[in-house]
Design an enzyme around this catalytic site. Structure first.
Site, PDB file in Angstrom:
ATOM      1  N   ARG A  39       0.710  -1.147   0.016  1.00 28.69           N
ATOM      2  CA  ARG A  39      -0.088  -0.092  -0.015  1.00 28.69           C
ATOM      3  C   ARG A  39       0.736   1.269   0.075  1.00 28.69           C
ATOM      4  NH1 ARG A  39      -5.427   1.145   3.307  1.00 28.69           N
ATOM      5  NH2 ARG A  39      -6.169   0.039   1.671  1.00 28.69           N
ATOM      6  N   HIS A  94      -7.104   0.605  -6.557  1.00 28.72           N
ATOM      7  CA  HIS A  94      -7.221  -0.110  -5.510  1.00 28.72           C
ATOM      8  C   HIS A  94      -8.192  -1.477  -5.765  1.00 28.72           C
ATOM      9  CE1 HIS A  94      -7.651  -1.385  -1.545  1.00 28.72           C
ATOM     10  NE2 HIS A  94      -8.499  -0.572  -0.854  1.00 28.72           N
ATOM     11  N   CYS A 110     -16.335   1.775   0.146  1.00 28.98           N
ATOM     12  CA  CYS A 110     -15.086   0.704   0.681  1.00 28.98           C
ATOM     13  C   CYS A 110     -14.826   0.831   2.179  1.00 28.98           C
ATOM     14  CB  CYS A 110     -13.889   1.113  -0.187  1.00 28.98           C
ATOM     15  SG  CYS A 110     -13.307   2.883  -0.042  1.00 28.98           S
ATOM     16  N   ARG A 140     -13.486  -8.803   1.771  1.00 27.33           N
ATOM     17  CA  ARG A 140     -12.113  -8.718   1.537  1.00 27.33           C
ATOM     18  C   ARG A 140     -11.374  -9.842   1.720  1.00 27.33           C
ATOM     19  NH1 ARG A 140      -9.933  -3.408   1.398  1.00 27.33           N
ATOM     20  NH2 ARG A 140      -8.087  -4.461   0.884  1.00 27.33           N
TER      21      ARG A 140
HETATM   22  N1  NVA Z   1     -10.096   6.596  -1.452  1.00 26.73           N
HETATM   23  C1  NVA Z   1      -9.550   6.152  -0.249  1.00 26.73           C
HETATM   24  C2  NVA Z   1      -9.617   4.812  -0.147  1.00 26.73           C
HETATM   25  C3  NVA Z   1      -9.398   4.245   1.183  1.00 26.73           C
HETATM   26  C4  NVA Z   1      -9.629   2.849   1.400  1.00 26.73           C
HETATM   27  C5  NVA Z   1      -8.108   6.478   0.088  1.00 26.73           C
HETATM   28  O1  NVA Z   1      -7.358   6.395  -0.758  1.00 26.73           O
HETATM   29  O2  NVA Z   1      -7.781   7.165   1.040  1.00 26.73           O
HETATM   30  N1   CP Z   2     -11.245  -0.220   2.350  1.00 25.83           N
HETATM   31  C1   CP Z   2     -10.025  -0.153   2.511  1.00 25.83           C
HETATM   32  O1   CP Z   2      -9.078  -0.644   1.925  1.00 25.83           O
HETATM   33  O2   CP Z   2      -9.835   0.075   4.025  1.00 25.83           O
HETATM   34  P1   CP Z   2      -8.361   0.343   4.801  1.00 25.83           P
HETATM   35  O3   CP Z   2      -7.838   1.459   4.691  1.00 25.83           O
HETATM   36  O4   CP Z   2      -8.834   0.147   6.396  1.00 25.83           O
HETATM   37  O5   CP Z   2      -7.355  -0.785   4.649  1.00 25.83           O
END
Ligand code: NVA
Ligand code: CP
Length: 319
Positions: free
Chosen positions: A105, A132, A261, A289
């Site tokens: 990530r 994502h 999400c 997930r």
């Molecule tokens: N669009 C959000 C998704 C988090 C799971 C972000 O990138 O922070």
């Molecule tokens: N939806 C998602 O990816 O959640 P987190 O940021 O908690 O991993």
């Protein structure tokens, strides 16, 4: 040495491979619900690299790997050499010699791509600024569980054309459904980030209610994604009309579902009435997930396993 398969963006897999993954996710989930041990990744190790915060992604990969018989190791930039300027290519060489898969990530999509180009093992995108894919994998699995195939259906995206929106747009091309996108001016689709083959699978709407009209799935995400916090105040003002509410859900298809999400900000991108209401699937979506990524890890590390399990494929050929 043959190059491993990676999962860096939704379009890395074909529709046929997704159909397989959704069947596997279903099978793995059913087995898990019956408390039946399934350890195809015994003795295997997943390394998880986080440059951004996470609850669901960390938990689902770590728990998932343990449930498949393997183990997961958490690294972040604060207390590894990744935060002290070791080249991503060198990190990939080392980390991939000590593990069986890597989940990352991070910020730029280029980081996961450079890591994968230097990795001996499969690399999974656990979220970048642009995409994502693991979330969309779980979301579409959830839709199929509740409403059947997504092919030919319409998804309404209300809000920031961010990493989740980009992934929905890729998914629409791969799995042949449509996306109605409504984003405030200045926060719309940046097609160079998505690599779409064309514009056949999406349509833009100024008014978010128009985007929701007739949709089978309405979805949204935070106004400010991780890494964009400096824009928070400007975004609050720009996105004020882009809150999914009961009026928007009322013009969607009668059996429309709502997804997010998570994490969510009630009162910003969605009202409590909608996210906590009867059309919302957000908790199933979050749980999935786990199951979808177990299928993903099994596929990337072992390849297809149906025959070995003596598992008869159900008569489902599309997503
Ligand atoms: N669009 C959000 C998704 C988090 C799971 C972000 O990138 O922070
Ligand atoms: N939806 C998602 O990816 O959640 P987190 O940021 O908690 O991993």
């Amino acid at each position: 040495m043959t190059s491993p398969r990676h999962y860096l963006q939704f379009k890395d897999f074909s529709a046929e491979e997704y159909a397989y993954l959704f069947r596997r996710a279903r099978w793995i989930k059913d087995k898990f619900k019956r408390y039946e041990t399934y350890h195809p990744l015994f003795d295997r190790t997943l390394v998880m690299i986080f440059e951004k915060a996470s609850t669901r992604t960390r938990l689902s990969f770590e728990a998932g790997m343990q449930q498949l018989g393997g183990s997961a190791i958490y690294l972040n930039t604060r207390d590894s050499q990744l935060g002290r300027g070791e080249p991503i290519e060198d990190s990939a060489q080392v980390i991939s010699r000590m593990s069986d898969a890597v989940m990352i990530r991070t910020f730029e999509q280029g980081i996961v791509e450079r890591f994968a180009a230097n990795s001996r093992v499969p690399v999974i995108n656990g979220l970048t600024d642009d995409l994502h894919p693991c979330q969309a994998l779980a979301d579409i699995f959830t839709f199929i569980e509740h409403r059947g195939p997504i092919q030919g259906k319409t998804v309404a995206w209300v809000g920031d054309a961010n990493n989740m929106c980009n992934t929905w747009l890729q998914a629409a091309e791969v799995l042949d459904f449509r996306v109605h996108v409504s984003a405030p001016s200045g926060y719309g689709i940046r097609s160079e980030k998505i690599g779409l083959a064309g514009t056949d699978h999406y349509q833009l709407f100024d008014d978010p209610k128009d985007a929701c009209r007739g949709a089978h799935l309405v979805t949204t995400d935070v106004w400010t994604s991780m890494g964009f916090e400096a824009e928070n105040e400007a975004r609050r003002q720009a996105f004020a009309g882009w809150c999914v509410d009961t009026d928007m859900m009322a013009v969607a298809a009668p059996d429309a579902v709502f997804m997010h999400c998570l994490p969510a900000h009630r009162g910003e991108e969605v009202t409590s009435e909608v996210i906590d209401g009867p059309q919302s699937l957000v908790w199933d979506e979050a749980e999935n997930r786990l199951h979808a990524q177990k299928a993903l890890m099994e596929f990337l590390v072992l390849g297809r396993v149906d025959e070995r399990n003596g598992f008869v494929l159900p008569d489902v050929t599309c997503c």
